[in-house]
Design an enzyme around this catalytic site. Structure first.
Site, PDB file in Angstrom:
ATOM      1  N   HIS A   1       0.833  -1.193   0.000  1.00  0.00           N
ATOM      2  CA  HIS A   1       0.000   0.000   0.000  1.00  0.00           C
ATOM      3  C   HIS A   1       0.876   1.254   0.000  1.00  0.00           C
ATOM      4  CE1 HIS A   1      -3.886  -2.067   1.665  1.00  0.00           C
ATOM      5  NE2 HIS A   1      -3.419  -2.630   0.568  1.00  0.00           N
TER       6      HIS A   1
ATOM      7  N   GLU B   1       1.165   3.754   2.013  1.00  0.00           N
ATOM      8  CA  GLU B   1       1.833   4.103   3.256  1.00  0.00           C
ATOM      9  C   GLU B   1       3.124   3.303   3.446  1.00  0.00           C
ATOM     10  OE1 GLU B   1      -2.658   4.032   4.348  1.00  0.00           O
ATOM     11  OE2 GLU B   1      -1.324   3.218   2.788  1.00  0.00           O
TER      12      GLU B   1
ATOM     13  N   CYS C   1      -5.569   1.326   6.390  1.00  0.00           N
ATOM     14  CA  CYS C   1      -6.350   0.126   6.694  1.00  0.00           C
ATOM     15  C   CYS C   1      -5.967  -0.431   8.066  1.00  0.00           C
ATOM     16  CB  CYS C   1      -6.157  -0.935   5.613  1.00  0.00           C
ATOM     17  SG  CYS C   1      -4.454  -1.505   5.420  1.00  0.00           S
TER      18      CYS C   1
ATOM     19  N   ALA D   1     -26.168   7.542 -34.886  1.00  0.00           N
ATOM     20  CA  ALA D   1     -25.896   6.881 -36.170  1.00  0.00           C
ATOM     21  C   ALA D   1     -26.709   7.597 -37.237  1.00  0.00           C
ATOM     22  CB  ALA D   1     -26.257   5.394 -36.117  1.00  0.00           C
TER      23      ALA D   1
ATOM     24  N   LEU E   1     -14.480  -4.142 -27.555  1.00  0.00           N
ATOM     25  CA  LEU E   1     -14.684  -3.703 -26.170  1.00  0.00           C
ATOM     26  C   LEU E   1     -13.415  -3.890 -25.333  1.00  0.00           C
ATOM     27  CD1 LEU E   1     -18.309  -4.835 -25.260  1.00  0.00           C
ATOM     28  CD2 LEU E   1     -17.496  -2.520 -25.683  1.00  0.00           C
TER      29      LEU E   1
ATOM     30  N   ARG F   1      -7.390   0.183 -26.162  1.00  0.00           N
ATOM     31  CA  ARG F   1      -6.337   0.176 -27.172  1.00  0.00           C
ATOM     32  C   ARG F   1      -5.435   1.391 -26.973  1.00  0.00           C
ATOM     33  NH1 ARG F   1     -11.004  -1.472 -29.453  1.00  0.00           N
ATOM     34  NH2 ARG F   1     -11.534   0.539 -30.385  1.00  0.00           N
TER      35      ARG F   1
ATOM     36  N   GLU G   1     -21.015   1.311 -22.550  1.00  0.00           N
ATOM     37  CA  GLU G   1     -21.024   1.663 -23.974  1.00  0.00           C
ATOM     38  C   GLU G   1     -22.029   0.743 -24.641  1.00  0.00           C
ATOM     39  OE1 GLU G   1     -17.642   2.548 -26.314  1.00  0.00           O
ATOM     40  OE2 GLU G   1     -16.395   3.101 -24.593  1.00  0.00           O
TER      41      GLU G   1
ATOM     42  N   LEU H   1     -30.579  -0.093 -23.837  1.00  0.00           N
ATOM     43  CA  LEU H   1     -30.004  -0.470 -22.539  1.00  0.00           C
ATOM     44  C   LEU H   1     -29.575   0.764 -21.758  1.00  0.00           C
ATOM     45  CD1 LEU H   1     -29.028  -2.486 -20.457  1.00  0.00           C
ATOM     46  CD2 LEU H   1     -26.921  -2.780 -21.790  1.00  0.00           C
TER      47      LEU H   1
END
Length: 347
Positions: free
Chosen positions: A44, A46, A69, A156, A198, A201, A281, A286
């Site tokens: 971590h 710290e 933590c 589109a 998906l 890149r 996306e 949806l």
């Protein structure tokens, strides 16, 4: 603390499902140690900052973007390491929303006689870990929907073509938002229409987000480009798996009244998969359904200076039939990206 936040941002694309955390150790009016959390299972912030500071950490002030933590997970408790180092003060930007910590780290530090302050630059710290906080505080991830549209609100053209509405700069910017997400969420309609990969890149990409497809009737073709083996794919469906393949996990979820995947169950799956930020996306159906259900937390809209004169709409919002039902959004950022503009909006 500003330096600690800049350090934390280095883990923007890599710490998932852990939070992005930076730490600075200061003594004698100067910084003597810096650290940032790189990935789950690694030290971590710290621990790294204390390691760089060495003996100079004794009686020093520690600035950390998230409460240290107090539990043992993949690594030992950071609160114990700070106590062992003999630091004099710990300043945190925000408390840890993880119920395994949630104030216990600060309490442990105070019990050891260390001065503790909390709340410095808290707004910036919460924004940096907005998904991690959402998952722990309200039991659902932060859903950010990305949309690209013309000036007349089309995604589109009349002939169905959508590549490319926006320019290369906007598309590269969208890739960076993908890269910081825990998962990329899309629908079967988009997969069948565009056959997207998906993925992220970018030349400096070191982690591919999970890919989650909402496919109520199990229509995902075996030949889809996203099934390229570069990372796991989860398919949320209402039917039994029509086929099996390594790297593809079918999850049968309850159906809503319209026969589609129940969105509440879908969100539960995202939490189960430890998703902090989910980059949506998907098509207008949806995305619109998620927005109408109050599950979209942020819209990332790229608007191109073109007119298409008709075609696919930006969104389909079920149940919205009157002007008085319009959904109000708050513009939190507006930026020019190449020849396009990017709007960030929240309901």
């Amino acid at each position: 603390m500003a330096e600690a936040l800049r350090l934390a941002e280095r883990g923007l694309q890599t710490t998932d499902p852990n939070p992005r955390v930076g730490c600075v150790v200061a003594a004698g009016g100067r910084v003597v140690g810096r650290g940032w959390h790189r990935a789950a299972g690694e030290p971590h912030a710290e621990i790294l900052a204390l390691g760089e500071a060495g003996e100079r950490a004794r009686a020093a002030s520690v600035y950390v973007t998230l409460e240290p933590c107090s539990h043992t997970g993949r690594t030992p408790p950071c609160a114990d390491a700070l106590i062992a180092a003999g630091v004099g003060e710990v300043v945190v930007a925000m408390a840890d929303p993880d119920p395994r910590v949630a104030g216990r780290g600060l309490k442990r530090l105070r019990a050891a006689g260390i001065a503790v302050r909390s709340g410095l630059m808290e707004t910036a710290a919460r924004e940096l870990n907005i998904g991690f906080s959402a998952r722990h505080e309200r039991a659902r991830p932060w859903l950010r929907a990305k949309l690209a549209a013309s000036l007349d609100g089309c995604t589109a053209g009349p002939d169905g073509r959508s590549q490319w509405i926006t320019g290369s700069a906007a598309r590269a910017d969208g890739q960076r938002w993908r890269a910081r997400a825990s998962a990329l969420l899309s629908g079967i309609g988009t997969v069948l229409a565009d056959d997207p990969r998906l993925d992220v890149r970018l030349a400096d990409c070191v982690r591919q987000p999970q890919r989650i497809i909402v496919d109520s009737k199990g229509r995902l073709p075996r030949t889809a480009r996203l099934l390229d083996g570069s990372g796991p794919v989860t398919v949320a469906s209402t039917v039994a798996p029509p086929w099996q393949r390594d790297g593809v996990c079918w999850r049968q979820l309850p159906a809503a009244a319209d026969g589609r995947v129940d969105l509440t169950a879908l969100v539960g799956l995202l939490v189960e998969l430890e998703c902090n930020e989910v980059h949506v996306e998907a098509g207008p159906t949806l995305t619109g359904a998620l927005l109408a259900a109050g599950l979209i937390d942020e819209l990332l809209v790229y608007q191109a200076p073109v007119l298409l004169g008709g075609g696919a709409p930006l969104l389909a919002l079920p149940g919205m039939e009157k002007f008085d039902q319009r959904l109000h959004l708050t513009l939190i950022e507006q930026r020019r990206v190449g020849n396009d503009q990017r709007l960030r909006l929240r309901p």
